[in-house]
Design an enzyme around this catalytic site. Structure first.
Site, PDB file in Angstrom:
ATOM      1  N   ASP A  31      52.630  33.815  34.082  1.00 47.14           N
ATOM      2  CA  ASP A  31      51.641  34.893  34.637  1.00 47.14           C
ATOM      3  C   ASP A  31      51.383  35.820  33.523  1.00 47.14           C
ATOM      4  O   ASP A  31      52.092  36.293  32.545  1.00 47.14           O
ATOM      5  CB  ASP A  31      52.519  35.385  35.577  1.00 47.14           C
ATOM      6  CG  ASP A  31      51.358  36.278  36.600  1.00 47.14           C
ATOM      7  OD1 ASP A  31      50.684  36.967  36.149  1.00 47.14           O
ATOM      8  OD2 ASP A  31      51.486  35.594  37.896  1.00 47.14           O
ATOM      9  N   GLY A  36      49.311  40.262  38.732  1.00 44.35           N
ATOM     10  CA  GLY A  36      50.717  40.140  39.226  1.00 44.35           C
ATOM     11  C   GLY A  36      51.614  41.157  39.172  1.00 44.35           C
ATOM     12  O   GLY A  36      51.466  42.085  38.402  1.00 44.35           O
ATOM     13  N   ASP A  50      48.640  34.304  28.905  1.00 44.97           N
ATOM     14  CA  ASP A  50      47.396  33.968  29.490  1.00 44.97           C
ATOM     15  C   ASP A  50      47.062  32.536  29.491  1.00 44.97           C
ATOM     16  O   ASP A  50      47.777  31.666  28.964  1.00 44.97           O
ATOM     17  CB  ASP A  50      46.272  34.495  28.545  1.00 44.97           C
ATOM     18  CG  ASP A  50      44.777  34.470  29.228  1.00 44.97           C
ATOM     19  OD1 ASP A  50      44.373  33.432  29.651  1.00 44.97           O
ATOM     20  OD2 ASP A  50      43.933  35.422  29.217  1.00 44.97           O
ATOM     21  N   TYR A 140      33.438  32.609  43.244  1.00 45.65           N
ATOM     22  CA  TYR A 140      34.666  32.495  43.863  1.00 45.65           C
ATOM     23  C   TYR A 140      35.243  30.938  44.191  1.00 45.65           C
ATOM     24  O   TYR A 140      35.855  30.244  43.612  1.00 45.65           O
ATOM     25  CB  TYR A 140      35.574  33.417  44.230  1.00 45.65           C
ATOM     26  CG  TYR A 140      36.605  33.262  44.976  1.00 45.65           C
ATOM     27  CD1 TYR A 140      37.911  32.982  44.457  1.00 45.65           C
ATOM     28  CD2 TYR A 140      37.039  32.891  46.500  1.00 45.65           C
ATOM     29  CE1 TYR A 140      39.168  32.511  44.828  1.00 45.65           C
ATOM     30  CE2 TYR A 140      38.066  32.431  46.987  1.00 45.65           C
ATOM     31  CZ  TYR A 140      39.241  32.256  46.237  1.00 45.65           C
ATOM     32  OH  TYR A 140      40.415  31.860  46.762  1.00 45.65           O
ATOM     33  N   LYS A 144      36.595  27.558  42.643  1.00 45.20           N
ATOM     34  CA  LYS A 144      37.891  26.679  43.264  1.00 45.20           C
ATOM     35  C   LYS A 144      37.288  25.195  43.395  1.00 45.20           C
ATOM     36  O   LYS A 144      38.025  24.316  43.099  1.00 45.20           O
ATOM     37  CB  LYS A 144      38.211  27.181  44.518  1.00 45.20           C
ATOM     38  CG  LYS A 144      38.892  28.579  44.483  1.00 45.20           C
ATOM     39  CD  LYS A 144      40.369  28.230  44.049  1.00 45.20           C
ATOM     40  CE  LYS A 144      41.227  29.296  44.161  1.00 45.20           C
ATOM     41  NZ  LYS A 144      42.847  29.139  43.665  1.00 45.20           N
ATOM     42  N   PHE A 168      43.995  28.936  54.653  1.00 45.52           N
ATOM     43  CA  PHE A 168      43.243  29.954  55.488  1.00 45.52           C
ATOM     44  C   PHE A 168      43.815  31.272  54.994  1.00 45.52           C
ATOM     45  O   PHE A 168      44.043  31.478  53.885  1.00 45.52           O
ATOM     46  CB  PHE A 168      43.125  29.763  56.951  1.00 45.52           C
ATOM     47  CG  PHE A 168      42.137  28.330  57.046  1.00 45.52           C
ATOM     48  CD1 PHE A 168      41.117  28.354  57.361  1.00 45.52           C
ATOM     49  CD2 PHE A 168      42.872  27.102  56.685  1.00 45.52           C
ATOM     50  CE1 PHE A 168      40.254  27.286  57.731  1.00 45.52           C
ATOM     51  CE2 PHE A 168      41.787  25.876  57.006  1.00 45.52           C
ATOM     52  CZ  PHE A 168      40.720  26.003  57.418  1.00 45.52           C
ATOM     53  N   LEU A 189      42.903  42.413  55.579  1.00 43.33           N
ATOM     54  CA  LEU A 189      43.012  42.990  56.863  1.00 43.33           C
ATOM     55  C   LEU A 189      44.219  43.593  57.385  1.00 43.33           C
ATOM     56  O   LEU A 189      44.089  45.018  57.521  1.00 43.33           O
ATOM     57  CB  LEU A 189      42.029  42.289  57.958  1.00 43.33           C
ATOM     58  CG  LEU A 189      42.253  42.939  59.325  1.00 43.33           C
ATOM     59  CD1 LEU A 189      41.207  43.977  59.393  1.00 43.33           C
ATOM     60  CD2 LEU A 189      41.768  41.947  60.372  1.00 43.33           C
ATOM     61  N   ARG A 220      39.662  34.636  62.263  1.00 43.17           N
ATOM     62  CA  ARG A 220      40.310  34.145  61.086  1.00 43.17           C
ATOM     63  C   ARG A 220      41.698  33.410  61.664  1.00 43.17           C
ATOM     64  O   ARG A 220      42.105  33.849  62.455  1.00 43.17           O
ATOM     65  CB  ARG A 220      40.530  35.139  60.069  1.00 43.17           C
ATOM     66  CG  ARG A 220      39.144  35.408  59.385  1.00 43.17           C
ATOM     67  CD  ARG A 220      38.391  34.311  58.877  1.00 43.17           C
ATOM     68  NE  ARG A 220      36.992  34.866  58.009  1.00 43.17           N
ATOM     69  CZ  ARG A 220      36.062  34.952  58.848  1.00 43.17           C
ATOM     70  NH1 ARG A 220      36.179  34.367  60.091  1.00 43.17           N
ATOM     71  NH2 ARG A 220      34.814  35.201  58.267  1.00 43.17           N
TER      72      ARG A 220
END
Length: 342
Positions: A31, A36, A50, A140, A144, A168, A189, A220
């Site tokens: 990482d 992080g 990296d 984004y 992916k 999800f 949220l 969601r």
């Protein structure tokens, strides 16, 4: 199994790290610590680097004697990806190319990739299966999907096996409250709502109340990181050379924005501003699809209580120090009995 976890100091990556280690596997984290947190690694071996550094990745894989890779390292902010797509394509796509080349050089041929349901875009269906048409709506999400295609092409050409997990809304914190979401800025949220009783914000904003859902707010599918970790381990253990699998990870039930707010009982008069580029009204996994059954063990109420514990731990709050937090705990007791919107 010896598993290298890229992005293992991040939210979901570190949850998987801790779970996989609990189950007896040897783990190592790779990482950059740009997003992080070292403390999330919880004392497990960490190489700071990296993902674009192919030479360091290759040497790390060789020195560790890795059998497989769990790949979480990625930039993940949708809004930022719109403003700065170059960084997202360089970090997410070129970074994964670097990882794949390092795996080839080190002779590691088993890969699990952390993807996203955002690859389905603005799908009109209430629930999504792996057969739902792909139409990513942000840079984004497009990075992916591009990575998914690249992994598939490399695997087929160079004799690798892979599993892609599109999940999800990741949510939740560890049961002891020591680890959970810690983003800057925070964009999810549940932690945003919980910042209200903890005095970190005055109110929570609700973006839109006129969606075609029972209470007018977006729905969601919230899946706990502990359940995500369980699904990831099942997937990596089943992945071998020639494996070519894609699974959605969700609970099959959706919760609306207002249901989340009502569960936390913290909203100080929410506002409802208009919003451009509105998100789809519903997004949840189709029950029974993919690894669905592996990802529904931790209920939403328990998950929110763990969030509360994590935030109390981080802020150093003594037990019972906040009346508002105590009230939140009491109001959560009946949450599991509520019927979710579907």
């Amino acid at each position: 199994m010896r598993i290298l976890i890229t992005g293992g100091a991040g939210y979901v990556g570190s949850a998987c790290l801790r779970y996989v280690a609990e189950q007896g596997h040897d783990v190592m984290v790779y990482d950059s610590l740009v997003m992080g947190h070292r403390r999330a690694v919880d004392g497990h071996p960490l190489v700071r680097g990296d993902i674009a550094d192919t030479a360091l990745l290759t040497q790390t894989l060789k020195d560790f004697g890795a059998d497989a890779v769990m790949h979480f390292a990625a930039a993940t902010y949708v809004g930022e990806s719109v403003e700065n797509p170059e960084y997202y394509y360089r970090n997410n796509v070129s970074g994964t190319l670097s990882l794949l080349n390092a795996m080839r050089a080190a002779g590691v041929n088993r890969l699990l990739f952390s993807s996203t349901c955002a690859t389905y875009g603005m799908a009109e269906a209430d629930t999504m299966s792996e057969a739902t048409p792909l139409d990513p709506f942000s840079p984004y999400a497009r990075t992916k999907l591009a990575v998914e295609w690249m992994i598939r092409d490399f695997a087929h050409a160079y004799g690798m096996g892979f599993t892609l997990l599109r999940y999800f809304n990741a949510s939740g914190a560890d049961a002891d409250g020591r680890h959970g979401e810690d983003h800057t800025p925070e964009s999810h949220l549940i932690p945003l709502v919980l910042q209200v009783p903890l005095g970190q914000r005055d109110k929570i904003m609700v973006f839109g109340d006129d969606y075609p859902t029972p209470d007018g707010t977006c729905i969601r599918d919230y899946v706990h990181t502990r359940d995500l970790a369980s699904a990831h381990l099942l997937a990596i253990e089943a992945t071998e050379v020639g494996t070519d699998e894609i699974f959605n990870i969700g609970t099959g039930n959706g919760q609306s924005v207002m249901q989340i707010i009502e569960a936390c009982e913290t909203c100080h008069g929410p506002e409802h501003p208009a919003r451009d580029g509105r998100p789809p009204p519903r997004r949840s996994a189709q029950a029974g699809s993919g690894c669905h059954q592996a990802a529904h063990q931790t209920g939403l109420g328990a998950g929110i209580q763990r969030y509360r514990s994590q935030y109390r731990h981080r802020l150093g709050l003594a037990q019972g120090a906040s009346k508002r937090v105590s009230r939140l705990t009491a109001d959560l007791d009946g949450l599991e009995r509520k019927t979710p919107y579907r």
